[in-house]
Scaffold this active site. Structure first.
Site, PDB file in Angstrom:
ATOM      1  N   SER A 151       0.836  -1.201   0.000  1.00  0.00           N
ATOM      2  CA  SER A 151       0.000   0.000   0.000  1.00  0.00           C
ATOM      3  C   SER A 151       0.874   1.256   0.000  1.00  0.00           C
ATOM      4  O   SER A 151       1.710   1.424  -0.884  1.00  0.00           O
ATOM      5  CB  SER A 151      -0.952  -0.041   1.205  1.00  0.00           C
ATOM      6  OG  SER A 151      -1.904   0.980   1.140  1.00  0.00           O
ATOM      7  N   ARG A 221     -11.805   6.195  10.335  1.00  0.00           N
ATOM      8  CA  ARG A 221     -11.369   4.800  10.276  1.00  0.00           C
ATOM      9  C   ARG A 221     -12.450   3.909   9.677  1.00  0.00           C
ATOM     10  O   ARG A 221     -12.146   2.979   8.919  1.00  0.00           O
ATOM     11  CB  ARG A 221     -10.994   4.309  11.674  1.00  0.00           C
ATOM     12  CG  ARG A 221     -10.396   2.911  11.700  1.00  0.00           C
ATOM     13  CD  ARG A 221      -9.159   2.832  10.832  1.00  0.00           C
ATOM     14  NE  ARG A 221      -8.460   1.563  10.990  1.00  0.00           N
ATOM     15  CZ  ARG A 221      -7.408   1.202  10.280  1.00  0.00           C
ATOM     16  NH1 ARG A 221      -6.932   2.018   9.356  1.00  0.00           N
ATOM     17  NH2 ARG A 221      -6.822   0.044  10.488  1.00  0.00           N
ATOM     18  N   ASP A 318      -8.914  -6.198  -4.791  1.00  0.00           N
ATOM     19  CA  ASP A 318      -8.477  -4.916  -4.226  1.00  0.00           C
ATOM     20  C   ASP A 318      -8.974  -3.798  -5.145  1.00  0.00           C
ATOM     21  O   ASP A 318      -8.475  -3.617  -6.246  1.00  0.00           O
ATOM     22  CB  ASP A 318      -6.949  -4.895  -4.131  1.00  0.00           C
ATOM     23  CG  ASP A 318      -6.403  -3.609  -3.518  1.00  0.00           C
ATOM     24  OD1 ASP A 318      -7.194  -2.692  -3.215  1.00  0.00           O
ATOM     25  OD2 ASP A 318      -5.174  -3.524  -3.340  1.00  0.00           O
ATOM     26  N   HIS A 351      -8.209  -4.907  -0.337  1.00  0.00           N
ATOM     27  CA  HIS A 351      -6.900  -4.282  -0.144  1.00  0.00           C
ATOM     28  C   HIS A 351      -6.151  -4.882   1.040  1.00  0.00           C
ATOM     29  O   HIS A 351      -4.923  -4.963   1.029  1.00  0.00           O
ATOM     30  CB  HIS A 351      -7.092  -2.782   0.059  1.00  0.00           C
ATOM     31  CG  HIS A 351      -5.803  -2.012   0.107  1.00  0.00           C
ATOM     32  ND1 HIS A 351      -4.873  -2.050  -0.912  1.00  0.00           N
ATOM     33  CD2 HIS A 351      -5.277  -1.192   1.063  1.00  0.00           C
ATOM     34  CE1 HIS A 351      -3.832  -1.277  -0.594  1.00  0.00           C
ATOM     35  NE2 HIS A 351      -4.051  -0.756   0.591  1.00  0.00           N
TER      36      HIS A 351
END
EC number: 2.3.1.46
Length: 385
Positions: A151, A221, A318, A351
């Site tokens: 990432s 979040r 992803d 992801h």
């Protein structure tokens, strides 16, 4: 045979040389928190650098004294694991601007004697890589056998190949992208607005105000977590399952997926105690990453000076950093006749797949790390087993 890394102790490097940053700001001095695993060989050629993602830190493997939680990539680092600490000396540092020991917004500004708060300068992937290079010099490592990251960590790996091509022999870029899409920038902006509009944010001076913007952090979040998961995974894990087995016709939590997201948000904002200003900085660093911008928007040209050998890995579900984004990197490298291996791994985990167990992923990873080890020892892959 695999084993576990035991108790680890973080270390800290104090750097008194000012860091000139991409933004034009200067950090007069700074600390880098880091951990190491395994042993450095005699010629210091077996060192591996791990670059962490947005909410990660330097605690990548093992556990701390008195704590049961293990490092965020513990399943892939340790004796007998893909990144085998019987073979490699592994290093991971907490990025500048972070909130786990490296200098960041919650640190004291030596020029004012107060916490930096919102006055901490904007950081970029290039700034992180240059600070990591200072750590490399401190450890007296001539070149990394590999720099590895998933990432946002993968973006740092790419930056390493551009800025310090002679100090990186292999580059492993996992679930990453050469720059953010408009959609990804938009997700980050919504997350930042959730934090910055929390009444407890106090324009970033919440520490001085004695508050924490927990509601904003939790919302940020929750949004981020949604983008890390795939629709298939959420469907198989939660579906439309009700928490109490029936509809209550109100605005409390009714679906299990709602309960899960609220739990993840609350855990991040309270138990993990993540600094809100750090979250803002990390998302901005993601937005700003675009190495091709300095090369006429030509990624092939940006990577033309890279001398490392590459492994690029993507995951089928992803959608945050889709396989197509990895294909962009692969094409740019092929344009330069780079030594490149590519794997597109089947996974329903979206992801987050780069953090989770997966036989195909582990097999590719393990085989490539064996290749690196064999090269270090000038042996064939069979001899390097």
């Amino acid at each position: 045979m695999t084993d576990e890394i035991g108790i680890v102790t973080p270390q800290k490097l104090h750097v008194s040389t000012p860091l000139e940053m991409v933004s034009g700001s200067t950090l007069p001095e700074y600390d880098l928190a880091y951990e190491t695993y395994g042993s450095l060989n005699a010629d210091k050629s077996n060192a591996i650098l791990i670059c962490h993602a947005l909410s990660g830190n330097h605690h990548v493997a093992g556990q701390y004294e008195g704590e049961s939680t293990r490092g965020w990539w513990d399943g892939y680092i340790g004796p007998g694991k893909p990144i085998d600490t019987n073979r490699f000396f592994v290093v991971c540092s907490n990025n500048l601007g972070g909130c786990h020991g490296s200098t960041g917004p919650a640190s004291i500004n030596p020029l004012t004697g107060k916490v930096y708060g919102p006055d901490f300068p904007i950081v970029t992937c290039k700034d992180w890589v240059h600070s990591q290079n200072t750590l490399r010099q401190h450890l007296e490592i001539d070149a990394w056998a590999a720099v590895i990251g998933g990432s946002m960590g993968g973006m740092q790996v790419l930056q390493w190949t551009i800025d310090f091509p002679d100090q990186i022999r292999h580059a492993i870029v996992i679930a990453s992208a050469p720059k953010l899409s408009a959609q990804n920038i938009a997700f980050n902006e919504v997350a930042r607005r959730a934090i910055m509009t929390d009444p407890d944010f106090h324009d970033g001076r919440f520490i001085e105000a004695g508050t924490t913007p927990k509601r904003g952090l939790a919302l940020a979040r929750m949004l981020g977590h949604l983008t890390y998961l795939s629709d298939d995974m959420m469907g198989s894990k939660f579906g439309r399952e009700l928490r109490e087995g029936k509809l209550n016709y109100n605005f409390d939590v009714e679906f299990q997926v709602e309960s899960y997201l609220r739990y993840q948000g609350e855990k991040f904002a309270t138990k993990q105690n993540f600094d809100a200003n750090t979250y803002l900085l990390m998302t901005k660093a993601l937005d700003y990453f675009d190495p091709a911008a300095d090369f006429d928007d030509d990624l092939s040209k940006a990577l033309s000076g890279a001398t490392a050998k590459f492994l690029i890995i993507s995951f089928t579900t992803d959608w945050r950093f889709s396989p197509e984004r990895s294909h962009e990197i692969v094409k740019a490298l092929l344009d330069n006749d780079a030594d490149i291996s590519y794997a597109e791994v089947n996974s329903q985990h979206g992801h987050d797949a780069f953090l989770l167990p997966n036989d195909h992923y582990e097999g590719v990873f393990r085989a490539y790390m064996k290749r690196i080890h064999a090269e270090l020892n000038h042996t064939s892959l069979q001899e390097g087993e």
